[in-house]
Write a protein that holds these residues in place. Sequence first.
Motif, PDB file in Angstrom:
ATOM      1  N   VAL A 222       0.816  -1.217   0.000  1.00  0.00           N
ATOM      2  CA  VAL A 222       0.000   0.000   0.000  1.00  0.00           C
ATOM      3  C   VAL A 222       0.849   1.267   0.000  1.00  0.00           C
ATOM      4  O   VAL A 222       0.495   2.268  -0.629  1.00  0.00           O
ATOM      5  N   LEU A 223       2.001   1.271   0.660  1.00  0.00           N
ATOM      6  CA  LEU A 223       2.843   2.464   0.676  1.00  0.00           C
ATOM      7  C   LEU A 223       3.579   2.664  -0.648  1.00  0.00           C
ATOM      8  O   LEU A 223       4.052   3.765  -0.936  1.00  0.00           O
ATOM      9  N   ALA A 224       3.658   1.627  -1.459  1.00  0.00           N
ATOM     10  CA  ALA A 224       4.274   1.755  -2.780  1.00  0.00           C
ATOM     11  C   ALA A 224       3.256   2.142  -3.843  1.00  0.00           C
ATOM     12  O   ALA A 224       3.542   2.947  -4.725  1.00  0.00           O
ATOM     13  N   LYS A 225       2.050   1.579  -3.752  1.00  0.00           N
ATOM     14  CA  LYS A 225       1.047   1.781  -4.798  1.00  0.00           C
ATOM     15  C   LYS A 225       0.052   2.882  -4.480  1.00  0.00           C
ATOM     16  O   LYS A 225      -0.619   3.393  -5.384  1.00  0.00           O
ATOM     17  N   GLY A 226      -0.065   3.240  -3.209  1.00  0.00           N
ATOM     18  CA  GLY A 226      -0.993   4.290  -2.810  1.00  0.00           C
ATOM     19  C   GLY A 226      -2.310   3.734  -2.295  1.00  0.00           C
ATOM     20  O   GLY A 226      -2.839   2.761  -2.822  1.00  0.00           O
ATOM     21  N   SER A 227      -2.830   4.368  -1.252  1.00  0.00           N
ATOM     22  CA  SER A 227      -4.056   3.882  -0.612  1.00  0.00           C
ATOM     23  C   SER A 227      -5.294   4.044  -1.486  1.00  0.00           C
ATOM     24  O   SER A 227      -6.278   3.329  -1.307  1.00  0.00           O
ATOM     25  N   LYS A 231      -6.314  -0.647  -1.770  1.00  0.00           N
ATOM     26  CA  LYS A 231      -6.996  -0.547  -0.476  1.00  0.00           C
ATOM     27  C   LYS A 231      -6.832  -1.832   0.334  1.00  0.00           C
ATOM     28  O   LYS A 231      -7.794  -2.497   0.718  1.00  0.00           O
ATOM     29  N   ARG A 232      -5.558  -2.165   0.573  1.00  0.00           N
ATOM     30  CA  ARG A 232      -5.231  -3.359   1.343  1.00  0.00           C
ATOM     31  C   ARG A 232      -4.154  -3.008   2.360  1.00  0.00           C
ATOM     32  O   ARG A 232      -3.316  -2.136   2.117  1.00  0.00           O
ATOM     33  N   TYR A 233      -4.184  -3.700   3.485  1.00  0.00           N
ATOM     34  CA  TYR A 233      -3.173  -3.487   4.518  1.00  0.00           C
ATOM     35  C   TYR A 233      -2.776  -4.852   5.069  1.00  0.00           C
ATOM     36  O   TYR A 233      -3.642  -5.600   5.556  1.00  0.00           O
ATOM     37  N   VAL A 234      -1.492  -5.193   4.968  1.00  0.00           N
ATOM     38  CA  VAL A 234      -0.973  -6.484   5.415  1.00  0.00           C
ATOM     39  C   VAL A 234      -1.808  -7.622   4.815  1.00  0.00           C
ATOM     40  O   VAL A 234      -2.363  -8.449   5.530  1.00  0.00           O
ATOM     41  N   GLN A 244      -6.120   5.001   7.480  1.00  0.00           N
ATOM     42  CA  GLN A 244      -5.903   6.395   7.847  1.00  0.00           C
ATOM     43  C   GLN A 244      -4.438   6.728   8.136  1.00  0.00           C
ATOM     44  O   GLN A 244      -3.938   7.776   7.685  1.00  0.00           O
ATOM     45  N   PRO A 245      -3.680   5.876   8.851  1.00  0.00           N
ATOM     46  CA  PRO A 245      -2.253   6.199   9.049  1.00  0.00           C
ATOM     47  C   PRO A 245      -1.482   6.259   7.729  1.00  0.00           C
ATOM     48  O   PRO A 245      -0.549   7.062   7.601  1.00  0.00           O
ATOM     49  N   ILE A 246      -1.865   5.431   6.770  1.00  0.00           N
ATOM     50  CA  ILE A 246      -1.222   5.462   5.463  1.00  0.00           C
ATOM     51  C   ILE A 246      -1.523   6.781   4.762  1.00  0.00           C
ATOM     52  O   ILE A 246      -0.636   7.420   4.176  1.00  0.00           O
TER      53      ILE A 246
END
Length: 293
Positions: A222-227, A231-234, A244-246
């Motif tokens: 997600v930090l490479a492709k953008g939120s 729309k995925r986390y871990v 939200q932190p992203i």
Amino acid sequence: MNPDPIEKTAIGRTRLSVSRLCFGLAPIADMPDTYGYGVSVEQARDTVRAVFDSEINFIDTSRNYGFGRSEARIGEVIRERGGIPKGFVISSKLDRDIDTKIFNAAQARRSLEESLKALNVDRIQLLHLHDPEYALSLADVTGPRGAVAELFRMKEEGLADAVGLAAGRVDVMMPILKDWDFDALITHNRFTLVNRNAETMMDYAIERGIAVLNAAPYEAGVLAKGSAAHKRYVYQEASPEVLQPIVRIEEICARHGIPPGAAALQFSMRDPRVASTVCGISKPERIAQTIEW
């Protein structure tokens, strides 16, 4: 001063020398449920070829990534080239039986034999015990006839130059690290811009002379492709609250004209405790982008 991804560093007290950037090849195994996209056989092979042609000398895979597809696709390129490039280091992992979840010595040995066959190699330079938290019994993993003891026998037999522990849960890893003399560990998604859970374990590893390999600095992409696009986390679908932190990191990076992926990658690579940072890739063009970041 920016970290040099090509600079070599030692794996613990071993003779292995690896680049400070490692390409994780789990994504080439075609696991859309995990990563949110598929990867064709030819795209996977092209990615492996491009990695072998790059200045990075370090890849990471596992027996269970895509039910063996990651290792098999790497092995196809190794076969066509007649072996791995000179000075190249492969990191792979012993895995539990995917159906029964049994992870004893016999299963560890089967896992290694399957890896050697799939990769078309006769040994693996850096071999890890993988995800013991998902085994049927942790006691079977760590007992006298367990997978950990078998891993160290493999090193004694010359089937690996170095051995490590690769897992997600710090609370599972710490007791095992204290009981066995590992050369390296892999922590994933636990030392990033938004999660620092692995720091105590990293400090312990450095005290013991264990090399720290930090995987998934982008929080599984997600930090490479953008939120907005990812729309995925871990590896899971994520709600706006979870993301939200992203989003806050993206806003800060935008103010300074910095790609969030670069900030995430350098957060890991600038930490002196991290010997090498493992970044997943699934297409050749990601290699140049990652080195630029």
